[in-house]
Design a protein around this motif. Structure first.
Motif, PDB file in Angstrom:
ATOM      1  N   UNK A  38       0.929  -1.144  -0.150  1.00  0.00           N
ATOM      2  CA  UNK A  38       0.221   0.056   0.088  1.00  0.00           C
ATOM      3  C   UNK A  38       0.777   1.466  -0.095  1.00  0.00           C
ATOM      4  N   UNK A  39       0.607   1.982  -0.918  1.00  0.00           N
ATOM      5  CA  UNK A  39       1.338   3.442  -1.087  1.00  0.00           C
ATOM      6  C   UNK A  39       0.513   4.801  -0.908  1.00  0.00           C
ATOM      7  N   UNK A  40      -0.816   4.627  -0.555  1.00  0.00           N
ATOM      8  CA  UNK A  40      -1.556   5.337  -0.339  1.00  0.00           C
ATOM      9  C   UNK A  40      -1.889   6.351  -1.592  1.00  0.00           C
ATOM     10  N   UNK A  41      -2.697   7.607  -1.246  1.00  0.00           N
ATOM     11  CA  UNK A  41      -3.119   8.261  -2.237  1.00  0.00           C
ATOM     12  C   UNK A  41      -2.099   9.409  -2.934  1.00  0.00           C
ATOM     13  N   UNK A  42      -2.071   9.420  -4.269  1.00  0.00           N
ATOM     14  CA  UNK A  42      -0.974  10.282  -4.788  1.00  0.00           C
ATOM     15  C   UNK A  42      -1.550  11.793  -4.759  1.00  0.00           C
ATOM     16  N   UNK A  43      -0.772  12.565  -4.825  1.00  0.00           N
ATOM     17  CA  UNK A  43      -0.889  13.961  -5.043  1.00  0.00           C
ATOM     18  C   UNK A  43      -1.543  14.959  -4.036  1.00  0.00           C
ATOM     19  N   UNK A  44      -1.580  16.079  -4.005  1.00  0.00           N
ATOM     20  CA  UNK A  44      -1.876  16.815  -3.074  1.00  0.00           C
ATOM     21  C   UNK A  44      -3.431  16.933  -3.037  1.00  0.00           C
ATOM     22  N   UNK A  45      -4.106  17.473  -2.025  1.00  0.00           N
ATOM     23  CA  UNK A  45      -5.573  17.359  -1.925  1.00  0.00           C
ATOM     24  C   UNK A  45      -6.186  18.445  -3.190  1.00  0.00           C
ATOM     25  N   UNK A  46      -6.978  17.874  -3.632  1.00  0.00           N
ATOM     26  CA  UNK A  46      -7.726  18.716  -4.907  1.00  0.00           C
ATOM     27  C   UNK A  46      -7.110  18.305  -6.116  1.00  0.00           C
ATOM     28  N   UNK A  47      -6.082  17.728  -6.182  1.00  0.00           N
ATOM     29  CA  UNK A  47      -5.436  17.508  -7.643  1.00  0.00           C
ATOM     30  C   UNK A  47      -6.235  16.289  -8.054  1.00  0.00           C
ATOM     31  N   UNK A  48      -5.736  15.845  -9.612  1.00  0.00           N
ATOM     32  CA  UNK A  48      -6.356  14.818 -10.187  1.00  0.00           C
ATOM     33  C   UNK A  48      -6.022  13.491  -9.502  1.00  0.00           C
ATOM     34  N   UNK A  49      -4.510  13.175  -9.212  1.00  0.00           N
ATOM     35  CA  UNK A  49      -4.338  12.006  -8.674  1.00  0.00           C
ATOM     36  C   UNK A  49      -5.059  11.806  -7.233  1.00  0.00           C
ATOM     37  N   UNK A  50      -4.981  12.795  -6.727  1.00  0.00           N
ATOM     38  CA  UNK A  50      -5.841  12.704  -5.212  1.00  0.00           C
ATOM     39  C   UNK A  50      -7.203  12.257  -5.696  1.00  0.00           C
ATOM     40  N   UNK A  51      -7.872  13.239  -6.470  1.00  0.00           N
ATOM     41  CA  UNK A  51      -9.289  12.892  -6.866  1.00  0.00           C
ATOM     42  C   UNK A  51      -9.492  11.175  -7.376  1.00  0.00           C
ATOM     43  N   UNK A  52      -8.464  10.767  -7.834  1.00  0.00           N
ATOM     44  CA  UNK A  52      -8.769   9.444  -8.241  1.00  0.00           C
ATOM     45  C   UNK A  52      -8.570   8.386  -7.413  1.00  0.00           C
ATOM     46  N   UNK A  53      -7.722   8.691  -6.355  1.00  0.00           N
ATOM     47  CA  UNK A  53      -7.560   7.748  -5.080  1.00  0.00           C
ATOM     48  C   UNK A  53      -8.718   7.958  -4.102  1.00  0.00           C
ATOM     49  N   UNK A  54      -9.374   9.048  -4.100  1.00  0.00           N
ATOM     50  CA  UNK A  54     -10.565   9.198  -3.187  1.00  0.00           C
ATOM     51  C   UNK A  54     -11.741   8.593  -3.797  1.00  0.00           C
ATOM     52  N   UNK A  55     -11.887   8.753  -5.131  1.00  0.00           N
ATOM     53  CA  UNK A  55     -12.925   8.010  -5.855  1.00  0.00           C
ATOM     54  C   UNK A  55     -12.870   6.486  -5.801  1.00  0.00           C
ATOM     55  N   UNK A  56     -11.630   6.020  -5.828  1.00  0.00           N
ATOM     56  CA  UNK A  56     -11.390   4.601  -5.752  1.00  0.00           C
ATOM     57  C   UNK A  56     -11.901   4.153  -4.385  1.00  0.00           C
ATOM     58  N   UNK A  57     -11.563   4.930  -3.255  1.00  0.00           N
ATOM     59  CA  UNK A  57     -11.977   4.625  -1.898  1.00  0.00           C
ATOM     60  C   UNK A  57     -13.530   4.468  -1.820  1.00  0.00           C
ATOM     61  N   UNK A  58     -14.175   5.838  -2.564  1.00  0.00           N
ATOM     62  CA  UNK A  58     -15.438   5.671  -2.508  1.00  0.00           C
ATOM     63  C   UNK A  58     -16.210   4.534  -3.127  1.00  0.00           C
ATOM     64  N   UNK A  59     -15.701   4.233  -4.350  1.00  0.00           N
ATOM     65  CA  UNK A  59     -16.194   2.919  -5.078  1.00  0.00           C
ATOM     66  C   UNK A  59     -16.254   1.759  -4.337  1.00  0.00           C
ATOM     67  N   UNK A  60     -15.089   1.699  -3.430  1.00  0.00           N
ATOM     68  CA  UNK A  60     -15.121   0.373  -2.499  1.00  0.00           C
ATOM     69  C   UNK A  60     -16.215   0.411  -1.521  1.00  0.00           C
TER      70      UNK A  60
END
Length: 206
Positions: A38-60
């Motif tokens: 596990x390497x966590x969510x990439x990018x600073x909050x609000x960035x596209x990489x961060x959004x991708x990580x958050x959406x992945x968690x939301x999807x789960x």
């Protein structure tokens, strides 16, 4: 399904999937490498990489909420699926589980959830990676589609949409740029020959 309700059936499949694809795989990775992967969510909050990580968690979370909410009576199916559709959904989930585990195994020590710029793992092109560049994500989307077939409710559909969006962001904004930086011409040549999620689709022009 008369012997067991669709929500209970879907919940059982989802729990098995999460336990194997994340729990068991992480434990196996830790025993082999000393790290869970596990390497966590990439990018600073609000960035596209961060959004991708958050959406992945939301999807789960929505994937788990879909059967739970239907069992609790909070939501209902948008349409009543036939036994054939439920069967197709179950096959899709089982294929997604087996395919995910196969793809994770093919990655060996290179398997990660997330990206760390400090790491340089091997470029894996064998097994399912010889057919598509992101087979784990392909099989995850297949499993999510299967869940939506068994449980065609708002939560399951939202989970599928969130997962597809998260994967697109993760692959295009995070992983592909990272792999190109890490492996250069070797990765560029691989992208020109192997599709992104399906064979022959998403080839990169050199």
């Amino acid at each position: 399904m008369e012997m067991i309700s669709r929500p209970w059936f879907a919940l059982a499949l989802y729990v098995v999937y999460m336990a194997l694809a994340f729990g068991w795989r992480s434990l196996r990775q830790r025993r082999a490498t000393g790290s869970t992967g596990f390497r966590g969510i990439s990018g600073p909050p609000g960035s596209l990489p961060w959004l991708g990580g958050v959406l992945f968690a939301v999807a789960m979370l929505l994937g788990l909420a879909a059967p739970v909410a239907e069992l609790a009576g909070w939501i209902g199916p948008l349409a009543e699926p036939s036994l054939l559709v439920v069967g197709l959904g179950a096959v899709a989930i089982l294929a997604g589980i087996l395919g995910t585990l196969w793809s994770q195994g093919a990655m060996g020590a290179s398997w990660r959830i997330g990206v760390s710029e400090a790491e340089r793992t091997s470029l894996v092109t064998r097994g399912p990676f010889a057919v598509v560049r992101n087979p784990i994500f392909s099989f995850m989307m297949l499993a999510a589609l299967g869940m939506a077939l068994i449980l065609p409710n708002a939560a399951a559909l939202a989970s599928f949409v969130a997962l597809v969006t998260a994967i697109e962001l993760q692959v295009r904004v995070v992983e592909e740029p990272y792999l190109l930086r890490a492996h250069g011409e070797a990765y560029a040549a691989y992208c020109a020959k192997v599709g992104r999620f399906l064979p022959g689709l998403g080839l990169a022009h050199r």
